[in-house]
Write a protein that holds these residues in place. Structure first.
Motif, PDB file in Angstrom:
ATOM      1  N   ASN A  13      21.537  -8.736 -39.013  1.00 43.73           N
ATOM      2  CA  ASN A  13      22.229  -9.085 -40.244  1.00 43.73           C
ATOM      3  C   ASN A  13      22.087  -7.500 -40.700  1.00 43.73           C
ATOM      4  OD1 ASN A  13      24.193 -10.477 -42.008  1.00 43.73           O
ATOM      5  ND2 ASN A  13      21.599 -10.508 -43.442  1.00 43.73           N
ATOM      6  N   LEU A  16      23.220  -4.465 -39.749  1.00 45.82           N
ATOM      7  CA  LEU A  16      24.732  -4.485 -40.049  1.00 45.82           C
ATOM      8  C   LEU A  16      24.109  -4.215 -41.852  1.00 45.82           C
ATOM      9  CD1 LEU A  16      26.543  -7.628 -38.562  1.00 45.82           C
ATOM     10  CD2 LEU A  16      26.357  -5.156 -38.069  1.00 45.82           C
ATOM     11  N   SER A  50      28.874   3.103 -36.255  1.00 47.07           N
ATOM     12  CA  SER A  50      28.751   2.104 -37.012  1.00 47.07           C
ATOM     13  C   SER A  50      30.092   1.360 -37.198  1.00 47.07           C
ATOM     14  CB  SER A  50      27.861   2.820 -38.538  1.00 47.07           C
ATOM     15  OG  SER A  50      27.649   3.151 -38.495  1.00 47.07           O
ATOM     16  N   VAL A  53      30.442  -2.448 -37.570  1.00 49.08           N
ATOM     17  CA  VAL A  53      29.677  -3.891 -38.409  1.00 49.08           C
ATOM     18  C   VAL A  53      30.804  -4.747 -39.289  1.00 49.08           C
ATOM     19  CG1 VAL A  53      27.941  -2.078 -39.611  1.00 49.08           C
ATOM     20  CG2 VAL A  53      30.470  -2.366 -40.409  1.00 49.08           C
ATOM     21  N   GLY A  56      30.684  -7.492 -36.160  1.00 48.26           N
ATOM     22  CA  GLY A  56      29.570  -7.583 -35.650  1.00 48.26           C
ATOM     23  C   GLY A  56      29.770  -8.953 -37.251  1.00 48.26           C
ATOM     24  N   CYS A 256      33.058  -2.446 -30.280  1.00 53.25           N
ATOM     25  CA  CYS A 256      32.704  -3.682 -30.727  1.00 53.25           C
ATOM     26  C   CYS A 256      31.998  -4.467 -30.164  1.00 53.25           C
ATOM     27  CB  CYS A 256      33.439  -4.335 -31.422  1.00 53.25           C
ATOM     28  SG  CYS A 256      34.533  -2.936 -32.832  1.00 53.25           S
ATOM     29  N   ILE A 260      27.738  -5.564 -30.117  1.00 50.29           N
ATOM     30  CA  ILE A 260      27.611  -6.234 -31.083  1.00 50.29           C
ATOM     31  C   ILE A 260      26.204  -6.648 -29.930  1.00 50.29           C
ATOM     32  CG2 ILE A 260      27.877  -8.336 -31.737  1.00 50.29           C
ATOM     33  CD1 ILE A 260      30.225  -7.774 -33.118  1.00 50.29           C
TER      34      ILE A 260
END
Length: 350
Positions: A13, A16, A50, A53, A56, A256, A260
């Motif tokens: 968390n 992200l 990135s 996110v 995620g 992705c 994750i």
């Protein structure tokens, strides 16, 4: 008593959240630099890497929903808590942003326009996430029931199929049904992220087995993360006109998922050593940081422009150096202040 946060979920968390800020502080050079320059490549590569996110965050939300659900599930209490912790802070920050834009002459203040921005989440770029996650919260009882009654493979395959079909097909369906001729908000409809949230719910139900699977396959997951990341950057930077947007989106989806899974497996590794108090404190304020950091960017951009600082590299570096500590420091102070006021209030009423 507050429920203990799982360190591996907190690590992911927090990461992200940090990446969300990076995406926004680097948006200017990514959009304005020459695409053939080395400077563009240096910024674009981590910026593109990135870009998992949001997915995620939806996955984490699904995991936490299922892990925190009790039988029987008290939907009204769940919704009221989300209104207090998610919706009301969002409404307050949208109002602050709107007032800031009005004061700086972007547009006149109109209550109707403010209401539209609140519902659509399009006043500031990250706010569409809140609009979408609220839809998942409203449907939480349905997701929890589905996770209990359907096989994981069927649930995951079905959610993936629905997501892919409606990803591009929702505007056409709405047009055929004469509901909307030009629907432009597919990115903030829950079906666009259905697979990730559903996968999170499934992972939350079988969390111990899921974590064991991640630990056992940490190396291949990290290799897949790296290889698919290289491919995703290459497609975005060079091959998009050749392969087309649909293939690029499907490839990005695979990236992705790998990102994750790999990063959560690394989070499990870090969690074995515990979580430093500073990191835990930062994790606790990621949502207010998510809401406020864009306003700091807007303010800083205006200050740099007023001072005549136009070099994109210097602006990017200064933005990075200022926004991260400022956003977290302000939110940590706000959290500590609220805790102090609560303690004083409870002390007076004993």
């Amino acid at each position: 008593m507050a429920k203990k946060r799982l360190a591996e979920l907190s690590y992911l968390n927090l990461l992200l959240c940090l990446l969300v800020i990076f995406i926004h502080v680097s948006a200017e050079p990514v959009s304005r630099l020459n695409r053939d320059s080395l400077q563009y490549l240096v910024v674009m590569v981590p910026w593109r890497l990135s870009a998992f996110v949001v997915q995620g965050f939806f996955f984490l939300s699904g995991v936490k929903l299922r892990l925190g659900a009790k039988e029987p599930f008290d939907a009204p209490r769940f919704w009221l808590r989300r209104v207090r912790t998610v919706v009301l802070p969002y409404v307050g920050w949208v109002f602050l942003y709107y007032c800031w834009f009005c004061r700086h002459g972007y547009f006149p203040f109109r209550w109707g326009d403010l209401g539209g921005y609140l519902l659509r989440g399009d006043l500031v770029s990250p706010f569409y996430f809140v609009v979408t996650i609220v839809q998942f919260y409203l449907l939480a009882p349905l997701f929890l029931r589905a996770v209990e009654r359907l096989r994981p493979a069927l649930l995951l395959a079905g959610s993936l199929a629905v997501m892919v079909v409606l990803w591009k097909g929702l505007p056409q369906l709405l047009r055929l049904a004469s509901i909307c001729e030009d629907f432009r908000y597919t990115d903030r409809v829950f079906t666009t992220y259905l697979f990730y949230f559903t996968a999170g719910c499934v992972a939350g139900k079988h969390y111990a087995a899921f974590c064991a699977w991640l630990r056992k396959r940490r190396l291949p997951l990290c290799l897949a993360f790296g290889l698919l990341g290289v491919g995703d950057v290459w497609i975005y930077g060079r091959l998009l006109p050749v392969v087309g947007g649909f293939f690029a989106d499907l490839f990005h989806m695979g990236y992705c998922v790998a990102a994750i899974a790999a990063l959560l497996s690394l989070g499990l590794l870090l969690a074995e050593r515990g979580m430093p108090p500073a990191a835990a404190a930062m994790d606790a304020v990621t949502y207010p940081v998510f809401l406020c950091h864009s306003l700091i960017i807007f303010w800083l951009n205006d200050k740099m422009t007023a001072l005549g600082l136009c070099d994109l590299a210097y602006r990017f570096l200064l933005r990075t150096v200022v926004v991260y500590p400022t956003a977290f420091a302000l939110c940590l102070l706000w959290r500590r202040g609220k805790a102090w006021l609560k303690m004083r209030w409870e002390g007076r009423n004993r």
